[in-house]
Design an enzyme around this catalytic site. Structure first.
Site, PDB file in Angstrom:
ATOM      1  N   GLY A  52       1.049  -1.697   0.068  1.00  0.00           N
ATOM      2  CA  GLY A  52      -0.127  -0.689   0.033  1.00  0.00           C
ATOM      3  C   GLY A  52       0.615   1.330   0.057  1.00  0.00           C
ATOM      4  N   CYS A 103     -28.141  -9.894 -14.813  1.00  0.00           N
ATOM      5  CA  CYS A 103     -27.207  -9.669 -16.318  1.00  0.00           C
ATOM      6  C   CYS A 103     -28.506  -9.312 -17.463  1.00  0.00           C
ATOM      7  CB  CYS A 103     -26.025  -9.483 -16.468  1.00  0.00           C
ATOM      8  SG  CYS A 103     -26.096  -9.974 -18.165  1.00  0.00           S
ATOM      9  N   CYS A 141     -26.637 -12.925 -19.453  1.00  0.00           N
ATOM     10  CA  CYS A 141     -26.687 -14.081 -19.030  1.00  0.00           C
ATOM     11  C   CYS A 141     -26.906 -14.459 -17.599  1.00  0.00           C
ATOM     12  CB  CYS A 141     -24.503 -13.744 -18.766  1.00  0.00           C
ATOM     13  SG  CYS A 141     -24.285 -12.435 -17.655  1.00  0.00           S
ATOM     14  N   CYS A 149     -23.647  -6.861 -17.764  1.00  0.00           N
ATOM     15  CA  CYS A 149     -21.854  -7.178 -17.221  1.00  0.00           C
ATOM     16  C   CYS A 149     -21.430  -6.126 -17.327  1.00  0.00           C
ATOM     17  CB  CYS A 149     -21.428  -8.679 -17.292  1.00  0.00           C
ATOM     18  SG  CYS A 149     -22.597  -9.706 -16.181  1.00  0.00           S
ATOM     19  N   CYS A 158     -19.230 -12.166 -18.894  1.00  0.00           N
ATOM     20  CA  CYS A 158     -20.321 -12.214 -19.415  1.00  0.00           C
ATOM     21  C   CYS A 158     -20.908 -13.768 -20.326  1.00  0.00           C
ATOM     22  CB  CYS A 158     -21.177 -11.204 -20.216  1.00  0.00           C
ATOM     23  SG  CYS A 158     -22.813 -10.789 -20.204  1.00  0.00           S
TER      24      CYS A 158
HETATM   25 ZN   LIG Z   1     -23.775 -10.881 -18.131  1.00  0.00          ZN
END
Ligand SMILES: [Zn+2]
Ligand SMILES: Nc1ncnc2c1ncn2[C@@H]1O[C@H](COP(=O)(O)OP(=O)(O)OP(=O)(O)O)[C@@H](O)[C@H]1O
Ligand SMILES: [Mg+2]
Lengths: 259, 310
Positions: free
Chosen positions: B42, B251, B254, B276, B282
């Site tokens: 970090g 989605c 999908c 997506c 997807c």
């Molecule tokens: Zn999707």
């Protein structure tokens, strides 16, 4: 916290800027809950001294020792920087003459007050907000302005906010540099009353720089008169103002009386 | 996935460039910075950012990191906003295909190095994968503290309460934490880090990830890292805990209910759907037989009824 220990021990502090002796061998003690006024003409080194005391400017020589809540005294410039910075945002406060130097102008009033709480680990929004509301009230700021930006505040309101932002952490020592300097006379008077009440109530020690002797008389227990970086006279406020011993103090007092 | 081509065998082959564009000395310098970044999770390590044949804002930091770690046997994937075929992704992929002659892929599971702008792939990353982020502004404190020296002290001394002020402001003004991108995190319980403008939806994926995560900021000349299996905590308040975006519908293509969705306008009559943002995720789901409401013909389906949306 012990009231028996000296809060701030200042010994032979010197600070030069090139040829200029801004602080010349300044020594004094400050006790818990005590209000010390520093007066003197423009350029006499008041702000420089205050910055040294608050750990913001390192003196060329001399010692500034602070006694913490556990009663341990330490040289503030010998300690690790993070430790000093921690003290500066918990045990100490600094009220600047220009609120722009002491506020976050892009952060709401509530955020400004809450910052110190968050700096020491507060992570409950509701509690932080509650504390911010309490302090808005205590410095007589309208609660409805808690989500307003400080840039929309008047000078007097900004100064109140700056005070609240400092006091929220329960400091033991506040440094103030001309806190009423830029304000109208009527606004000044109210702010002074408020300051006096808060200081008494919270039993916080204050070092206040001013060149207004009326402010010094109203707020401070003790007074230090500075000239060319050196302390020429110090004592109880009334004593110094009513019966100045040093010629320069006499001049300072008389010039004010003439106004 | 593009076919593996092996036109040149030597570093200074017909392209006239060193392997992966950067000279070996620069790569070594950047690798040293990466090692330091991995050693101090970090922490922003300054590096001598080089001029790249792309303008800042096009991922020159990420490109330099990728160029320094990529080898001949790597398989590179480049995404921008989750998609492999936006201009930025295509350009960077082409850049490495040309200068390093590496094989490229769109399949998250097949990539060994993934350079990304604004997203983390939905598919869980593995220990043999490296994710390289393109970072525009690496300093999470910039909003509150314009002075560089002061920023460094705040990091050095962990004076991070000030980051909380930013979140306080969100709640005070809008009633909730509205920060949705570049949501600040604390890495390994030490440094606070800007995860680059990924949606906060992706923040939990950084936590304890088996993959090495590297961040490169070209203009600001900083590299930082999250080593594998490192704790990454999104800042929040006890009474306003961190949460991620959710959608009221799956989605449209999908049917996924657990991915970051983009709103897609289908026509000029209000037809819209959510799909997506990770196009490879997807596509892979659809290839596996998953299907969404708009899978057949999005425009036709959208006319049958307005989908509920957030
Ligand atoms: Zn999707
Ligand atoms: N950063 C600096 N660099 C150079 N000289 C400085 C600096 N700060 C202060 N000085 C000089 O040191 C002397 C003391 O300044 P200081 O600001 O402490 O006075 P002051 O008593 O606070 O004055 P005022 O009442 O006008 O605020 C002045 O001569 C000033 O010009
Ligand atoms: Mg001054």
């Amino acid at each position: 916290m012990s009231d028996d220990d000296v809060l701030l021990q200042v010994d032979g502090v010197c600070k030069n800027f090139g040829e200029i002796r801004a602080c010349d061998n300044v020594s004094f003690e400050l006790w818990p809950g005590e209000v010390l006024g520093i007066v003197g003409e423009s350029g006499s080194g008041k702000t420089t001294l205050l910055n040294c005391l608050a750990g913001r400017t390192e003196p060329d020589s001399g010692l500034i020792s602070y006694t913490n809540r556990r009663g341990e005294a330490s040289d503030i410039f010998a300690m690790f920087e993070p430790e000093r910075r921690m003290l500066a945002r918990t045990d100490w406060g600094f009220v600047h003459q220009n609120p722009r130097d002491g506020l976050r102008l892009d952060i709401t009033a509530g955020g400004n007050i809450g910052e110190r709480l968050m700096m020491v680990g507060a992570r409950h929004y509701g509690n932080i907000r509650g504390e911010a509301e309490t302090w808005m009230n205590r410095v007589e700021l309208e609660l409805g302005r808690i989500d307003s930006l400080p840039r929309t505040f008047s000078g007097g309101m900004q100064q109140r906010l700056q005070i609240a932002r400092n006091l929220v952490s329960g400091p033991r020592l506040i440094f103030m540099d001309e806190p009423t300097g830029g304000l109208d006379v009527s606004v000044q008077a109210r702010l002074l009353d408020l300051l006096r009440e808060l200081v008494r109530e919270l039993n916080v020690a204050v070092v206040i720089v001013t060149h207004d002797l009326a402010v010094a008389r109203l707020l401070s227990d003790r007074l230090m008169v500075m000239r060319h970086g050196a302390v020429v006279e110090s004592g109880l406020t009334d004593q110094v103002l009513d019966d100045p011993q040093h010629a320069y103090s006499q001049l300072l007092v008389s010039s004010i009386l003439q106004v | 996935m593009s076919a593996r081509k092996r036109k040149t065998r030597h570093d200074d082959g017909e392209t006239g460039y060193n392997f992966a564009y950067l000279d070996e000395q620069t790569k070594r310098m950047i690798r040293r910075c990466i090692l330091k970044a991995v050693a101090v999770p970090g922490y922003q390590v300054p590096f001598g950012s080089r001029e790249m044949p792309l303008p800042y804002g096009w991922g020159t930091g990420g490109i330099q990191v990728t160029a320094s770690i990529i080898g001949r046997n790597d398989m590179l994937k480049v995404i921008d906003q989750g998609s492999d075929d936006t201009t930025n992704a295509v350009s960077i992929r082409a850049f490495f295909a040309k200068t390093a002659d590496v094989a490229t892929t769109e399949e998250t599971s097949k990539a060994s190095v993934i350079q990304t702008r604004h997203r983390i792939p939905e598919r869980k990353l593995r220990a043999d994968q490296i994710l390289v982020y393109q970072v525009p502004i690496p300093e999470p404190l910039r909003f509150l503290e314009p002075r560089e020296t002061e920023c460094r002290k705040v990091h050095a001394y962990s004076e991070y309460g000030v980051m909380q002020v930013k979140l306080y402001e969100d709640i005070a003004r809008y009633g909730r934490i509205t920060t949705a991108y570049a949501y600040p995190v604390r890495v390994d319980d030490r440094y606070i880090m800007d995860p680059s403008p990924i949606p906060k939806f992706d923040n939990p994926k950084m936590d304890n990830s088996p993959a090495l995560q590297l961040f490169g900021a070209g203009r600001e000349k900083r590299i930082y890292a999250i080593p594998p299996y490192t704790t990454v905590h999104s800042l929040d308040f006890e009474d306003h805990p961190f949460d991620v975006e959710t959608w009221d519908e799956p989605c449209g293509l999908c049917g996924a209910t657990d991915s970051f969705l983009d709103e897609i306008i289908l026509d000029d009559q209000g037809g819209r759907m959510f799909a997506c943002s990770d196009s490879n995720f997807c596509t892979a789901r659809r290839a596996d037989g998953h299907t969404g409401q708009f899978a057949e013909d999005p425009i036709e389906e959208s006319r049958k009824g307005e989908p509920a949306h957030v």
